[in-house]
Design a protein around this motif. Structure first.
Motif, PDB file in Angstrom:
ATOM      1  N   ASN A 176      -3.716  -0.642  -5.460  1.00  0.00           N
ATOM      2  CA  ASN A 176      -2.229  -0.559  -3.880  1.00  0.00           C
ATOM      3  C   ASN A 176      -2.148   0.657  -3.443  1.00  0.00           C
ATOM      4  N   ASN A 236      -7.338  -3.276  -4.123  1.00  0.00           N
ATOM      5  CA  ASN A 236      -6.853  -3.174  -2.880  1.00  0.00           C
ATOM      6  C   ASN A 236      -6.454  -1.620  -2.457  1.00  0.00           C
ATOM      7  N   CYS A 237      -7.397  -0.579  -2.539  1.00  0.00           N
ATOM      8  CA  CYS A 237      -7.468   0.310  -1.914  1.00  0.00           C
ATOM      9  C   CYS A 237      -8.211   0.681  -0.960  1.00  0.00           C
ATOM     10  N   THR A 238      -7.589   2.603   0.073  1.00  0.00           N
ATOM     11  CA  THR A 238      -7.738   2.270   1.336  1.00  0.00           C
ATOM     12  C   THR A 238      -8.317   3.647   1.153  1.00  0.00           C
ATOM     13  N   GLY A 282       1.039  -1.007   0.257  1.00  0.00           N
ATOM     14  CA  GLY A 282       0.368  -0.432   0.334  1.00  0.00           C
ATOM     15  C   GLY A 282       0.524   1.408   0.066  1.00  0.00           C
ATOM     16  N   ILE A 327      -3.453   4.532  -0.796  1.00  0.00           N
ATOM     17  CA  ILE A 327      -4.277   4.501  -0.086  1.00  0.00           C
ATOM     18  C   ILE A 327      -4.065   5.999  -0.232  1.00  0.00           C
TER      19      ILE A 327
END
Length: 642
Positions: free
Chosen positions: A110, A144-146, A81, A112
């Motif tokens: 990936n 897979n992101c935040t 990340g 954030i």
């Protein structure tokens, strides 16, 4: 910035790929947008790799970077990340424009996104990432992101569309997390031209293995239309899709399908307007799939199919409407609801709280099995309106709960032009159960009750606590009751009241006429209508109704009560009766109910009856005529019918 080149071969197409390694400095970050503009050509893919752990996005010189996308573009962080830190500034927003009808994909992986903020709370048009297109022949993919600790609107997805060009999702979110975002997460706008087929969705969204609600925040307005939310599994006890308090949701032409949730779909403390919405193949372990607290809700043309509410026994529902302790009426209005093949460990639809106005019109509720009533109202005061409802083949599987539709307390109930067919209550009240009534305004008209079953009251069970103490009836409490033009046919009670069981002390006030009560059955007494006692209070006027061919074990028994009194039928021709010790005297009695009908105990429910006899002097004041003695006044009865 480093540049790598290589080729990809796929189905005889040559796709040239350029990779750019981006470092955390002002020059690299600001050159991204120029590189994209200068290097986009057909069949070329641009990949930007962010291999460092942290990038200061406040180094962006421009507030908004506008990109007309004509080729595939990817922004990829490291596997653990990569942080894009906006440091509570609004610089570096991205605006993707997709107006050329080419199959392109924008992939963000990936990354954030954190600390995006605009001081002006009302800057409604500013988003972290926005897209605009005039077709749906593209993908925007988040892997897979935040998104965390952001205080501004995050995603704006706008699309014009004439027709659907692909069956695949347009927007895809894989393994994405949303934490501590205080504003609207996502605004989706779809404007569709000349679409004739109502099943033609242009906007298709796919959410996979995310760990927070898609839409979060408070005091917001959401317009969601022509969308699909499919294949969602969420193992956290948070709202699955909408986690926004004090907000307004307008959800149109949208489908929720194949959801497996611990929670419900939305946060309860918001107002919801649903139009043409489908809920299909959904399982929840929550207190409610759709929970509303202290707000109004409006459903129009909503379909629910294969819904499973498997939370704690009797405490889980598809719809839970809580008016809270607010002193004015909160509204749940439902028009065109269609629910089929569903299960709940509690009521399917439940209302609780203080004052509720509930409308269910032009709806179908079929093949539902619940552990409790299908519809249960537990409010202090209820205004209830039901018309044109088809309510068929439903089962209340809890023998301790009354009715497939249950009402209590202060009630104003209107039911008209509806059909209740082949419903089963393992307790009392095959369809309607009204109990613990404090006040009742009831209008029941032009409705059919056919082949429903219960322990007592095959179609209707009605009672109040006052009927246990008839002397305390308060006739000053206003009750307005109308029962007209209804049909009760072929309903069954295991015990009492094949069609209707009443212990309601104000039923005698009802205006009743033109009701057909016929071919109903009970196992013990009252093939058509039964009331235990006080029938002058607990039964409506029967004279203007057709009540016939109701039976107990094939014997006609249209209406009855418990045995009320007996008459001695034996006539002695001689005033003097001499009985020698050891002999018997034969006395014939007839047992009557409160309707003055002879009680025929076909099923021998009264296996024994104790009859106390006293011998008194006819001439009470003649002390010289006391020539009688009676000992052991025990009687036996040998007739088949008592």
């Amino acid at each position: 910035m480093e540049i790598n080149k290589h080729l990809k071969f796929f189905r005889f197409k040559v796709i040239f790929t350029k990779e750019f390694i981006v470092s955390n400095n002002s020059n690299d970050i600001n050159n991204i947008w120029t590189i994209i503009k200068n290097n986009q050509v057909e069949n070329k893919e641009l990949i930007f790799r962010f291999n460092e752990d942290y990038y200061d996005m406040s180094l962006n010189k421009e507030y908004t970077n506008e990109l007309n996308v004509i080729s595939n573009v990817s922004f990829i962080g490291n596997i653990n990340g990569t942080i894009f830190d906006y440091n509570r500034l609004r610089k570096g927003t991205i605006y993707f424009i997709l107006n050329e009808f080419k199959r392109v994909a924008i992939k963000i992986e990936n990354i954030i996104f954190q600390n995006f903020y605009i001081g002006d709370y009302y800057a409604a048009g500013v988003f972290l990432i926005a897209s605009y297109s005039n077709h749906n022949n593209f993908n925007i993919i988040f892997n897979n992101c935040t998104f965390r600790n952001n205080d501004q609107l995050l995603l704006s997805l706008t699309m014009f569309c004439d027709y659907r060009t692909t069956e695949n999702p347009t927007y895809i979110f894989n393994n994405c997390n949303f934490y501590n975002n205080t504003r609207k997460l996502m605004e989706i706008k779809g404007i569709y031209n000349d679409i004739i087929n109502e099943d033609e969705y242009c906007l298709i969204m796919k959410m996979v293995n995310y760990t927070s609600a898609i839409f979060s925040g408070s005091n917001s307005k959401y317009d969601i239309s022509d969308s699909l939310f499919h294949n969602v599994t969420l193992k956290k006890s948070i709202p699955a899709i909408f986690n926004s308090k004090a907000s307004y949701f307008y959800i149109n032409d949208t489908e929720f399908k194949n959801l497996n949730l611990i929670s419900g779909i939305w946060e309860g403390e918001s107002t919801y307007y649903l139009y043409n919405v489908n809920f299909i193949d959904i399982k929840t372990n929550s207190k409610a799939l759709l929970h509303i607290v202290g707000k109004d809700v409006y459903f129009t043309n909503v379909t629910a199919e294969n819904i499973s509410c498997v939370g704690d026994g009797s405490n889980t529902s598809m719809i839970l409407f809580d008016s809270n302790n607010i002193d004015d009426f909160k509204k749940i209005h439902i028009f065109g609801l269609n629910v089929i093949n569903s299960f709940s460990n509690g009521p399917l639809i439940k209302t609780i709280g203080n004052y509720v106005e509930m409308i269910i019109d032009d709806s179908n509720i079929n093949k539902i099995k619940t552990y409790g009533p299908i519809i249960e109202t537990k409010t202090n005061k209820l205004n209830f309106h039901m018309s044109n409802l088809n309510f068929n083949n439903n089962i209340n599987d809890n023998k301790l709960e009354c009715g497939t539709i249950h009402f209590i307390n202060d009630l104003s109930v209107l039911i008209t032009n509806s059909t209740f067919n082949n419903n089963i209550s393992k307790g009392d009240g095959g369809v309607l159960c009204l109990e613990n009534i404090s006040k009742l305004n009831l209008s029941l008209t032009n409705t059919y009750f056919i082949k429903n079953k219960a322990v007592n009251g095959g179609a209707i069970y009605i009672s109040d606590s006052i009927s246990k103490d008839i002397d305390n009836i308060n006739d000053n409490i206003y009750n307005n009751i109308k029962i007209e033009n209804n049909t009760f046919k072929e309903n069954t009670a295991n015990d009492f009241g094949g069609a209707i069981y009443s212990e309601y002390s104000k039923f005698y006030l009802a205006d009743s006429k033109n009701n057909l009560i016929t071919f109903n059955k009970a196992g013990i007494m009252g093939g058509g209508i039964y009331s235990p006692k006080y029938v002058d209070k607990t039964i409506f006027d029967l004279s203007n109704n057709i009540i016939e061919n109701n039976t107990i074990n094939s014997f006609i028994d249209n209406y009855t009560s418990k045995p009320s009194y007996i008459l001695l039928n034996t006539i002695f021709e001689d005033d003097t009766i001499n009985i020698i010790t050891g002999e018997y005297i034969s006395l014939v009695f007839t047992l009557y109910d409160e309707f003055d009908n002879i009680v025929n105990d076909i099923t021998k429910f009264y296996s024994s009856i104790t009859l106390k006899l006293t011998l008194t002097n006819e001439y009470e004041y003649d002390q010289n005529n006391l020539n009688y003695i009676i000992n052991g006044n025990i009687c036996s009865f040998i007739n088949d019918y008592v």
